[in-house]
Structure formats: structure tokens, C-alpha cells
Design a protein around this motif. Structure first.
Motif, PDB file in Angstrom:
ATOM      1  N   ASN A   1      39.406  46.128  24.088  1.00 13.03           N
ATOM      2  CA  ASN A   1      38.933  46.329  22.719  1.00 13.03           C
ATOM      3  C   ASN A   1      38.570  45.021  22.035  1.00 13.03           C
ATOM      4  OD1 ASN A   1      39.226  49.168  22.682  1.00 13.03           O
ATOM      5  ND2 ASN A   1      41.446  48.946  22.390  1.00 13.03           N
ATOM      6  N   THR A   2      38.662  43.913  22.773  1.00  5.92           N
ATOM      7  CA  THR A   2      38.328  42.599  22.215  1.00  5.92           C
ATOM      8  C   THR A   2      36.852  42.308  22.419  1.00  5.92           C
ATOM      9  OG1 THR A   2      40.552  41.760  22.684  1.00  5.92           O
ATOM     10  CG2 THR A   2      38.816  40.128  22.315  1.00  5.92           C
TER      11      THR A   2
ATOM     12  N   PRO B   1      24.265  46.985  25.895  1.00  5.33           N
ATOM     13  CA  PRO B   1      25.357  46.881  24.922  1.00  5.33           C
ATOM     14  C   PRO B   1      25.045  45.833  23.851  1.00  5.33           C
ATOM     15  CG  PRO B   1      26.208  46.895  27.157  1.00  5.33           C
ATOM     16  CD  PRO B   1      24.728  46.754  27.278  1.00  5.33           C
ATOM     17  N   ALA B   2      25.374  46.143  22.610  1.00  2.00           N
ATOM     18  CA  ALA B   2      25.183  45.186  21.521  1.00  2.00           C
ATOM     19  C   ALA B   2      26.264  44.117  21.527  1.00  2.00           C
ATOM     20  CB  ALA B   2      25.168  45.911  20.182  1.00  2.00           C
ATOM     21  N   ARG B   3      27.419  44.434  22.087  1.00  2.00           N
ATOM     22  CA  ARG B   3      28.524  43.492  22.238  1.00  2.00           C
ATOM     23  C   ARG B   3      29.132  43.688  23.617  1.00  2.00           C
ATOM     24  NH1 ARG B   3      26.467  42.400  18.119  1.00  2.00           N
ATOM     25  NH2 ARG B   3      27.353  41.980  16.063  1.00  2.00           N
TER      26      ARG B   3
ATOM     27  N   ARG C   1      39.815  56.575  37.100  1.00  3.88           N
ATOM     28  CA  ARG C   1      38.864  57.142  36.157  1.00  3.88           C
ATOM     29  C   ARG C   1      39.454  57.038  34.753  1.00  3.88           C
ATOM     30  NH1 ARG C   1      33.595  58.374  37.972  1.00  3.88           N
ATOM     31  NH2 ARG C   1      33.742  59.093  40.121  1.00  3.88           N
ATOM     32  N   ARG C   2      38.596  56.693  33.800  1.00  2.00           N
ATOM     33  CA  ARG C   2      39.028  56.531  32.416  1.00  2.00           C
ATOM     34  C   ARG C   2      38.435  57.636  31.559  1.00  2.00           C
ATOM     35  NH1 ARG C   2      42.838  52.794  31.129  1.00  2.00           N
ATOM     36  NH2 ARG C   2      41.722  52.204  29.242  1.00  2.00           N
ATOM     37  N   PRO C   3      39.105  58.025  30.470  1.00  2.00           N
ATOM     38  CA  PRO C   3      38.502  59.017  29.573  1.00  2.00           C
ATOM     39  C   PRO C   3      37.269  58.443  28.885  1.00  2.00           C
ATOM     40  CG  PRO C   3      40.530  58.115  28.635  1.00  2.00           C
ATOM     41  CD  PRO C   3      40.457  57.612  30.040  1.00  2.00           C
ATOM     42  N   LEU C   4      36.328  59.321  28.587  1.00  2.00           N
ATOM     43  CA  LEU C   4      35.148  58.900  27.835  1.00  2.00           C
ATOM     44  C   LEU C   4      35.556  58.463  26.436  1.00  2.00           C
ATOM     45  CD1 LEU C   4      32.755  61.794  28.891  1.00  2.00           C
ATOM     46  CD2 LEU C   4      32.452  59.388  29.458  1.00  2.00           C
ATOM     47  N   LEU C   5      34.910  57.429  25.917  1.00  4.33           N
ATOM     48  CA  LEU C   5      35.185  56.987  24.558  1.00  4.33           C
ATOM     49  C   LEU C   5      34.803  58.077  23.573  1.00  4.33           C
ATOM     50  CD1 LEU C   5      33.835  53.309  24.684  1.00  4.33           C
ATOM     51  CD2 LEU C   5      36.224  54.047  24.697  1.00  4.33           C
TER      52      LEU C   5
END
Length: 306
Positions: free
Chosen positions: A250-251, A243-245, A223-227
Motif C-alpha cells: 500500500n506504499t 498505472p498512475a503510481r 492468488r490474491r483477492p481483487l481490489l
């Protein structure tokens, strides 16, 4: 991989097996569904006790340079397990797990709603272990497992003269209730890089996203933290937010190409500099609208059985 799991047998339940491949200028998606998420008949019939085995489906889509070449979505009133539980047959199409771990998907179908014949196969040789199965949302009976996050793949589409090799991906979802009843939707994407594949699964309602990382050091599920800040989105012509990208970590890989776009579902892809991203956005609440269920009939072939 082991033999296939037992097929669901209660109203509203589902299990499907998904695979995709990136092979040169081509990409393709194969889905075998028991309790089809694309079935307007299953959506409308669950309250009357419709069973998943009465609404099985095969989906195949072939894309060339980001444009759809072929679309198959055929629904059947039955499916069967074969080969000591290692194979699932729906109509003339077959999903098979070989004892050596190889996964074979064979589609023998016609394009929806009443088009030309399509014959396609995908052979996956997993390069990493499967991830552990994960409950997507605590307290809700929906589960996901990346079975072959990164695999050597060979795609053949005999009806189109396509033979190509590349990287493949394979997972499975299952649940004990109709999607959209309490779990409204999700979006996810898998990223093939030169050495590693990463899958990010995003869920609604402030639920922490899931990440699977698969490479030379094995397969890890966490599980990852929410952005802290949500990434930008855009609206499709149907008003679905995507998603727009598309990102690899982070790339930014690129602006997503809409491989498929509908009122409740979008399939997106982007490629750049050895990175390949494919993902899906789904809003299952929308699908249960009578108008959208009516529209779904025009992208589906309904077969009486084998």
C-alpha cells in the motif's frame, strides 16, 4: 535450478526467459525468446503454421537513471540447446544454468535496427527458492514461474564500460497458443525491498491476481483477492493504459518512469527509499494489428542465423 525445459514446437506456442537487474544508477533487462512476442513475422505467420523455433529473439535494454541507453532486439530463425540441456543459444547470445544454481546471460549483439555493437552479461546468484509454476488464467494454456525472484546480480556491459552489482530477478513464461488470441494482455511488477521481493501479476477478466513473496522465510505463491477499488491509471502517448503510481503493497513508491513505450507495450520503473519497482504492461491484441506489426519492424534486426 534444473536444466532448461523443452523448447516449444507447435504453431503459436512460445517460451521466453526474462531477467532484470537494478545496479546503482543502472538497470537492465535481458529476454531470450522462442516464439517471439515482439515478432511481427511470427504474429502474421501463425495461421500459416509458423513455428516458434523459426522466430527466436534476443532483447536487451540498458537504462541509466531511468533513460534508455541501448536497445537490442534481434530475431533469428533458429535456437539450440547446449551443455546437456543447461544452455540456450540464440545467435551469438547465451542463457546458461550452472549446476550450482547460478544463471548467466550473455548478449553479443548489435543495437536495433542497424546500430553499434553491444556486449553485456548478467550473472545471477539466487538468494531464495524458485516459486511454483502457475497457470495464469484457468482454462487457458499460459503459464508463469518466478525462477529467481530475488538474486545477487552482477551486470557488465563491456561495450559501455559498465560494471555494477545489485539485485536481480528472473522468470519464465510459456504457452501453447499465440498471446492475444484468448489472453488479451496483463500487467505485472516486481518490488525489491531491503529484505523481501514481491511480484504482483494482474490479469484481465476478473481473474484473481497472483503474488509471489520471496525473502528470508522462503518463497510463497498465492492468488490474491481483487481490489475493491481499482487503482488509478493514466494513458501513455500511444493510448496504452498504465498505472498512475507504482506501489510496494500500500506504499506509493512513485510515479512510473516510462522506460519503454509503444502502442502495445510499456516498461515502467520507480525507486524510492530502498524500494525498487520494475514492471510491464502488455496488450497483445493491439500487437496483432497490421499497422502495429508494420511499426514493429523498425525496432527489430532480423538475422539469417549463426
Amino acid at each position: 535450478m534444473d536444466a532448461l525445459p523443452a523448447l516449444p514446437d507447435t504453431a503459436g506456442a512460445y517460451r521466453w526467459f526474462y531477467a532484470d537487474v537494478t545496479a546503482g544508477e543502472y538497470s537492465a533487462v535481458f529476454i531470450f525468446m522462442v516464439g517471439s512476442l515482439f515478432s511481427p513475422r511470427y504474429s502474421a505467420g501463425v495461421k500459416r503454421g509458423a513455428l516458434p523455433l523459426e522466430h527466436c529473439a534476443v532483447n536487451f535494454a540498458l537504462y541509466h537513471q531511468g533513460r534508455r541507453q541501448r536497445w537490442v532486439l534481434s530475431e533469428y530463425p533458429e535456437a539450440s540447446m547446449q551443455g546437456n540441456g543447461r544452455a540456450l543459444r540464440i545467435g551469438r547470445s547465451l542463457l546458461e544454468y550452472a549446476p550450482d544454481g547460478t544463471v548467466r546471460l550473455e548478449v553479443d549483439e548489435r543495437c536495433a535496427p542497424f546500430g553499434r555493437a553491444v556486449r553485456a552479461s548478467l550473472v545471477l546468484e539466487p538468494q531464495v527458492p524458485a516459486a511454483e509454476e502457475l497457470q495464469l488464467v484457468p482454462g487457458l494454456p499460459h503459464y508463469w514461474r518466478a525462477l529467481a525472484p530475488r538474486a545477487k546480480a552482477r551486470l557488465e556491459v563491456a561495450s559501455e564500460g559498465v560494471v555494477s552489482e545489485g539485485l536481480g530477478y528472473h522468470d519464465s513464461n510459456h504457452g501453447a497458443e499465440l498471446l492475444g488470441a484468448r489472453l488479451p494482455g496483463w500487467h505485472w511488477a516486481r518490488v525489491h525491498g531491503p529484505e523481501e521481493t514481491v511480484v504482483d501479476y494482474h490479469l484481465p477478466g476478473g481473474v484473481a491476481p497472483v503474488r509471489v513473496s520471496a525473502g528470508a522465510l522462503g518463497t510463497k505463491c498465492e492468488r490474491r483477492p481483487l481490489l475493491a477499488e481499482a487503482r488509478p491509471t493514466s494513458l501513455t502517448g500511444w493510448g496504452l493504459r498504465v498505472p498512475a503510481r507504482l506501489h510496494a503493497g500500500n506504499t506509493v513508491v512513485g510515479v512510473p518512469k516510462l522506460l519503454e513505450s509503444s502502442p502495445f507495450y510499456a516498461r515502467v520503473e520507480a525507486r524510492r527509499s530502498g524500494l525498487d519497482v520494475m514492471g510491464e504492461v502488455a496488450d497483445f491484441r493491439r500487437f496483432h494489428s497490421p499497422f502495429i506489426r508494420w511499426m514493429a519492424h523498425f525496432r527489430t534486426r532480423v538475422e539469417r542465423g549463426t
